[in-house]
Design a protein around this motif. Sequence first.
Motif, PDB file in Angstrom:
ATOM      1  N   SER A 227      -9.288 -12.553  -8.851  1.00 56.73           N
ATOM      2  CA  SER A 227      -9.175 -12.549  -7.395  1.00 56.73           C
ATOM      3  C   SER A 227      -9.904 -11.349  -6.806  1.00 56.73           C
ATOM      4  CB  SER A 227      -7.694 -12.517  -6.990  1.00 56.73           C
ATOM      5  OG  SER A 227      -7.099 -11.297  -7.430  1.00 56.73           O
ATOM      6  N   LEU A 228     -10.224 -11.470  -5.500  1.00 58.01           N
ATOM      7  CA  LEU A 228     -10.914 -10.387  -4.808  1.00 58.01           C
ATOM      8  C   LEU A 228     -10.022  -9.157  -4.701  1.00 58.01           C
ATOM      9  CD1 LEU A 228     -13.283  -9.290  -3.170  1.00 58.01           C
ATOM     10  CD2 LEU A 228     -12.291 -10.391  -1.139  1.00 58.01           C
ATOM     11  N   SER A 229      -8.732  -9.357  -4.417  1.00 56.75           N
ATOM     12  CA  SER A 229      -7.828  -8.214  -4.292  1.00 56.75           C
ATOM     13  C   SER A 229      -7.752  -7.430  -5.601  1.00 56.75           C
ATOM     14  CB  SER A 229      -6.424  -8.695  -3.883  1.00 56.75           C
ATOM     15  OG  SER A 229      -5.918  -9.632  -4.826  1.00 56.75           O
ATOM     16  N   PHE A 230      -7.709  -8.156  -6.707  1.00 57.36           N
ATOM     17  CA  PHE A 230      -7.681  -7.476  -8.004  1.00 57.36           C
ATOM     18  C   PHE A 230      -8.952  -6.667  -8.209  1.00 57.36           C
ATOM     19  CE2 PHE A 230      -8.660  -7.378 -12.548  1.00 57.36           C
ATOM     20  CZ  PHE A 230      -7.503  -6.783 -13.043  1.00 57.36           C
ATOM     21  N   ARG A 231     -10.109  -7.241  -7.846  1.00 56.84           N
ATOM     22  CA  ARG A 231     -11.379  -6.527  -8.030  1.00 56.84           C
ATOM     23  C   ARG A 231     -11.451  -5.305  -7.113  1.00 56.84           C
ATOM     24  NH1 ARG A 231     -13.489 -11.881  -8.439  1.00 56.84           N
ATOM     25  NH2 ARG A 231     -14.229 -11.854  -6.278  1.00 56.84           N
ATOM     26  N   ILE A 232     -10.877  -5.426  -5.875  1.00 57.60           N
ATOM     27  CA  ILE A 232     -10.878  -4.255  -4.971  1.00 57.60           C
ATOM     28  C   ILE A 232     -10.039  -3.137  -5.554  1.00 57.60           C
ATOM     29  CG2 ILE A 232     -10.104  -3.428  -2.719  1.00 57.60           C
ATOM     30  CD1 ILE A 232     -10.854  -6.149  -1.570  1.00 57.60           C
ATOM     31  N   VAL A 233      -8.849  -3.481  -6.027  1.00 59.80           N
ATOM     32  CA  VAL A 233      -7.973  -2.462  -6.606  1.00 59.80           C
ATOM     33  C   VAL A 233      -8.631  -1.839  -7.831  1.00 59.80           C
ATOM     34  CG1 VAL A 233      -5.763  -2.071  -7.757  1.00 59.80           C
ATOM     35  CG2 VAL A 233      -5.864  -3.522  -5.720  1.00 59.80           C
TER      36      VAL A 233
ATOM     37  N   ILE B 113      -0.892  11.358 -11.195  1.00 60.22           N
ATOM     38  CA  ILE B 113      -0.215  11.145  -9.906  1.00 60.22           C
ATOM     39  C   ILE B 113      -1.184  10.533  -8.899  1.00 60.22           C
ATOM     40  CG2 ILE B 113       0.871  12.329  -7.966  1.00 60.22           C
ATOM     41  CD1 ILE B 113       1.982  14.371  -9.971  1.00 60.22           C
ATOM     42  N   ALA B 114      -2.441  11.063  -8.869  1.00 61.48           N
ATOM     43  CA  ALA B 114      -3.436  10.533  -7.933  1.00 61.48           C
ATOM     44  C   ALA B 114      -3.777   9.082  -8.244  1.00 61.48           C
ATOM     45  CB  ALA B 114      -4.709  11.398  -7.985  1.00 61.48           C
ATOM     46  N   LEU B 115      -3.879   8.731  -9.526  1.00 59.53           N
ATOM     47  CA  LEU B 115      -4.179   7.340  -9.900  1.00 59.53           C
ATOM     48  C   LEU B 115      -3.041   6.410  -9.508  1.00 59.53           C
ATOM     49  CD1 LEU B 115      -5.853   7.848 -13.404  1.00 59.53           C
ATOM     50  CD2 LEU B 115      -6.969   7.130 -11.286  1.00 59.53           C
ATOM     51  N   ALA B 116      -1.802   6.861  -9.691  1.00 54.56           N
ATOM     52  CA  ALA B 116      -0.668   6.023  -9.315  1.00 54.56           C
ATOM     53  C   ALA B 116      -0.647   5.786  -7.807  1.00 54.56           C
ATOM     54  CB  ALA B 116       0.637   6.682  -9.773  1.00 54.56           C
ATOM     55  N   VAL B 117      -0.903   6.842  -7.025  1.00 54.33           N
ATOM     56  CA  VAL B 117      -0.940   6.691  -5.564  1.00 54.33           C
ATOM     57  C   VAL B 117      -2.087   5.759  -5.165  1.00 54.33           C
ATOM     58  CG1 VAL B 117      -1.334   7.925  -3.395  1.00 54.33           C
ATOM     59  CG2 VAL B 117       0.137   8.922  -5.153  1.00 54.33           C
ATOM     60  N   CYS B 118      -3.242   5.922  -5.817  1.00 53.62           N
ATOM     61  CA  CYS B 118      -4.397   5.053  -5.516  1.00 53.62           C
ATOM     62  C   CYS B 118      -4.084   3.602  -5.829  1.00 53.62           C
ATOM     63  CB  CYS B 118      -5.610   5.531  -6.317  1.00 53.62           C
ATOM     64  SG  CYS B 118      -7.058   4.474  -6.148  1.00 53.62           S
ATOM     65  N   LEU B 119      -3.391   3.348  -6.936  1.00 59.08           N
ATOM     66  CA  LEU B 119      -3.058   1.985  -7.320  1.00 59.08           C
ATOM     67  C   LEU B 119      -2.151   1.335  -6.276  1.00 59.08           C
ATOM     68  CD1 LEU B 119      -3.325  -0.168  -9.526  1.00 59.08           C
ATOM     69  CD2 LEU B 119      -1.310   0.807 -10.626  1.00 59.08           C
ATOM     70  N   LEU B 120      -1.147   2.067  -5.823  1.00 63.98           N
ATOM     71  CA  LEU B 120      -0.237   1.508  -4.830  1.00 63.98           C
ATOM     72  C   LEU B 120      -0.935   1.290  -3.490  1.00 63.98           C
ATOM     73  CD1 LEU B 120       2.953   3.666  -5.608  1.00 63.98           C
ATOM     74  CD2 LEU B 120       2.505   1.278  -6.253  1.00 63.98           C
ATOM     75  N   ALA B 121      -1.708   2.299  -3.050  1.00 64.36           N
ATOM     76  CA  ALA B 121      -2.387   2.165  -1.758  1.00 64.36           C
ATOM     77  C   ALA B 121      -3.476   1.102  -1.825  1.00 64.36           C
ATOM     78  CB  ALA B 121      -3.000   3.514  -1.367  1.00 64.36           C
ATOM     79  N   GLY B 122      -4.195   1.057  -2.950  1.00 61.36           N
ATOM     80  CA  GLY B 122      -5.261   0.065  -3.083  1.00 61.36           C
ATOM     81  C   GLY B 122      -4.716  -1.348  -3.068  1.00 61.36           C
ATOM     82  N   THR B 123      -3.584  -1.557  -3.725  1.00 57.30           N
ATOM     83  CA  THR B 123      -2.971  -2.891  -3.725  1.00 57.30           C
ATOM     84  C   THR B 123      -2.600  -3.325  -2.314  1.00 57.30           C
ATOM     85  OG1 THR B 123      -2.110  -2.480  -5.955  1.00 57.30           O
ATOM     86  CG2 THR B 123      -1.115  -4.276  -4.692  1.00 57.30           C
ATOM     87  N   ARG B 124      -2.055  -2.420  -1.540  1.00 59.31           N
ATOM     88  CA  ARG B 124      -1.650  -2.757  -0.161  1.00 59.31           C
ATOM     89  C   ARG B 124      -2.873  -3.056   0.706  1.00 59.31           C
ATOM     90  NH1 ARG B 124       2.743  -2.364   3.013  1.00 59.31           N
ATOM     91  NH2 ARG B 124       2.460  -1.917   5.236  1.00 59.31           N
TER      92      ARG B 124
ATOM     93  N   ALA C 130      -5.862  -3.977  -0.299  1.00 58.24           N
ATOM     94  CA  ALA C 130      -6.541  -5.182  -0.777  1.00 58.24           C
ATOM     95  C   ALA C 130      -5.850  -6.437  -0.253  1.00 58.24           C
ATOM     96  CB  ALA C 130      -6.571  -5.190  -2.308  1.00 58.24           C
ATOM     97  N   ARG C 131      -4.524  -6.420  -0.210  1.00 59.80           N
ATOM     98  CA  ARG C 131      -3.811  -7.592   0.290  1.00 59.80           C
ATOM     99  C   ARG C 131      -4.064  -7.797   1.781  1.00 59.80           C
ATOM    100  NH1 ARG C 131       2.034  -6.947  -2.862  1.00 59.80           N
ATOM    101  NH2 ARG C 131       1.275  -7.737  -4.900  1.00 59.80           N
ATOM    102  N   ARG C 132      -4.151  -6.721   2.530  1.00 61.38           N
ATOM    103  CA  ARG C 132      -4.417  -6.848   3.970  1.00 61.38           C
ATOM    104  C   ARG C 132      -5.823  -7.417   4.204  1.00 61.38           C
ATOM    105  NH1 ARG C 132      -2.718  -1.798   7.514  1.00 61.38           N
ATOM    106  NH2 ARG C 132      -3.272  -3.379   9.079  1.00 61.38           N
ATOM    107  N   ILE C 133      -6.728  -7.141   3.283  1.00 61.34           N
ATOM    108  CA  ILE C 133      -8.085  -7.668   3.437  1.00 61.34           C
ATOM    109  C   ILE C 133      -8.180  -9.101   2.941  1.00 61.34           C
ATOM    110  CG2 ILE C 133     -10.480  -7.392   2.645  1.00 61.34           C
ATOM    111  CD1 ILE C 133     -10.003  -4.400   2.555  1.00 61.34           C
ATOM    112  N   THR C 134      -7.558  -9.371   1.798  1.00 59.82           N
ATOM    113  CA  THR C 134      -7.780 -10.658   1.137  1.00 59.82           C
ATOM    114  C   THR C 134      -6.883 -11.784   1.646  1.00 59.82           C
ATOM    115  OG1 THR C 134      -6.245  -9.988  -0.627  1.00 59.82           O
ATOM    116  CG2 THR C 134      -8.604  -9.550  -0.963  1.00 59.82           C
ATOM    117  N   ASP C 135      -5.724 -11.469   2.235  1.00 60.86           N
ATOM    118  CA  ASP C 135      -4.872 -12.559   2.717  1.00 60.86           C
ATOM    119  C   ASP C 135      -5.589 -13.404   3.771  1.00 60.86           C
ATOM    120  OD1 ASP C 135      -2.897 -11.911   0.991  1.00 60.86           O
ATOM    121  OD2 ASP C 135      -1.629 -10.836   2.431  1.00 60.86           O
ATOM    122  N   PRO C 136      -6.229 -12.804   4.791  1.00 66.97           N
ATOM    123  CA  PRO C 136      -6.995 -13.656   5.731  1.00 66.97           C
ATOM    124  C   PRO C 136      -8.162 -14.364   5.045  1.00 66.97           C
ATOM    125  CG  PRO C 136      -6.603 -11.460   6.674  1.00 66.97           C
ATOM    126  CD  PRO C 136      -6.218 -11.385   5.247  1.00 66.97           C
TER     127      PRO C 136
END
Length: 787
Positions: free
Chosen positions: A5-11, A279-290, A292-298
Amino acid sequence: MRTDSLSFRIVVFFFSLLAVVLLATFVLVSVANLRISRETAAHELLTGERVFRRLLEQNGSQLTLGAQVLARDFGFRDAIATGETDTIVDALRNHGGRIGADLVMLSDLNDRIQADTVRPERTGQPYPFRRLLAKAGAQGGASGIERIDGRLYQLVAVPVRAPATIGWITMGFEINDGTAADLRSLAGLQVSFLGHGRSGWVMLASTLLPEQRAGLTEQLSPEQSASRLVLAGEDYQTRLFQLGDSPEGPIYALLARSLMEALAPFYQLQGTLIVLALIALAVCLLAGTRIARRITDPLRALSRVAERIQQGDYQQQIDRKNSSEIGRLAGSLAHMQAAIGERENRISKLAYEDPLTGLPNRVRFNQLLAEAIEAAARQGSALTVLLVNLDRFQQINDTLGHPMGDRVLAEVGSRLRSSVRQEDSVARLSGDDFALLLPGVRVADAPATLERIHRMFDRRFVLENRPLDLRAGMGAAGFPDHADNAIDLIRSADLAMYRAKRTGERHIIYDPGMQTFREEHLSLLGDLQQAVEHNQLTLYYQPKVNLATGRADEAEALVRWIHPDKGFIPPGEFVPFAEQTGYIREVTRWVLAHAIATAGAWALAGRPVKLSVNLATRDLLDRDLPSLVAELLEQASLSPDYLCLEITESGLMADPAKALAVLQQLRAMGLSIAIDDYGTGYSSLAYIRRLPVTELKIDRAFMIELVHNDSDRQIVRSTVELGHRLGLKVVAEGVEDHATVALLRAMGCDQVQGYVFAKPMPAEDFIRWREALDARNLSADALSPSP
């Protein structure tokens, strides 16, 4: 979240990007800190060396001061003057003990020991540190590092004056593990004292552990001041410098800094960086997932709309309230949906309809035929397919232009549509090929429709006040008689159509034997290639009898093929096929090579025969033919006078300019050139007289009824007379009776070739036949019919 999926590739992209940045930062910081740590360790060693030397200087100053106090003592000097040894020794020990000296020694001016607090028995022996005394004598005092009895001492030497020098006091501290430990506590470095002699390194004192000392001397080199050593598995940055020189060899000091201790702060910083990176990677993973979903849902919603469009649904409602880029994308998709729906209708029409005639095209016809076959199979009925190909349509395009050709095609399509029933289908397949589908009509009843189409063509076409005479060749095939699927049915009708055009018939209904004949021809080329390569062909010779002399000094070489499996294959089957495929050139080269070789052998045997060889149309366009013939004549030692090449009028018409150039080269070599099958083509004597030909061969069609048909007699007589006037020899071929021979003799024909004298025969039979003919010594009278 799916991995594709696109969201997975963005994250993954942002996570990987941050990971790369952090990794690069970690590597750069680590490399820089490692370099700084090592440089710091090296600097600490350099500073430690300065501190070390300063400490040694302080010890030397302390020794010098103590020795000078002793040297100025009046009682001590008086004891030296009076030679009171015990008083001297007591004074040496007392003053040495005050400053903690481990060695105090008095020597005289003759470099002899007068007293020694360490080894009294050396009294009277030579003074061991003469270089130290020499330096002290020059400078008024000296200090140095010396080895005594395997021990290391820091020594000073001062003179005893009263007022002139009456002796020398030598005072020193022993350098041992305790001394090294004191220096380590001051400098913060591992300290080792080593001697170097012929036997190698000797450890004199050190703060290193016993297991570390064992591997130290094996890694040292006097030439290398700074180096990295591994001692008992631990890395050390070291600095080696020389302290002094003794009779047993130089004395060195080695300062060592543990890299593990030096790099400890660096490793602590590395651990901190790793924790921060995680810690930075974990924060990036959570923020990136959010994000990506805002971009890919539409986009997923728009993707579902696109999938419905792909399935042909062009009536969907698309949400375009969002004013962002995705909202504009949704608007573009809505416009695209409407445009695709409109174009789909136009494309569907273009995909299945011929734009020139408005008839169904090949794709649509195949669909209609497949549907009709399926319906006929269910209903147990039949259907017929007709294929129509226009005659000489290319001439219309070449003469009148393609626009006129397009109008002709449109008119033909209109007339075909009007010539069949309402339920029948007419299509234009390509070019000037049309197809008709007649459902419910058995192929046996197709001739009625074929005749209606022929009558349609009989009506003259008038376009732009220009009358056109148009004809067509047609083929028919039916279901289920000839095929049970659309592909085979069209192929069967196509075979019948081309058979009709090849034979000149108006139409032909498919016969299964046509397919067998076509398959045999497909395998014939490979067999013919094998025949040429393995000499499976043979030459037969048919004599050409001179009507004036009765002799047979000329013959025509004719190729024959005896197939190892199929037996005798008539030339009429494989020669036209070879001409169509272009392999006739190889066949002709084979015939020329064997015919010239045979004629050469006959000429060398004293019985020369002039042989004629047929050339095909492609042979006349071969620019290499003259050089090939010349090479073959030279190999066979045959004169060009004994070779005649026969050409057809149709071969000349294919490309007159190229054919004429080749013929002129052949004639210039001295070969004879004959026009074969004269009278069946389109040329005239007025045209032939411009060609480099030497003889005419009148076609057999005029010999069949020559005796009974006055028209044929007039044509042959005129041809013989005009040929002679043009200086050409005239030969009649296909003569089968003596009455025709007599008539040809009377007309003045030069030679006769045909079954009346002999059929084509192998070379051995031809020689025997010719010898028998010569033995009978046939005269002109002998050629008349026998009673």
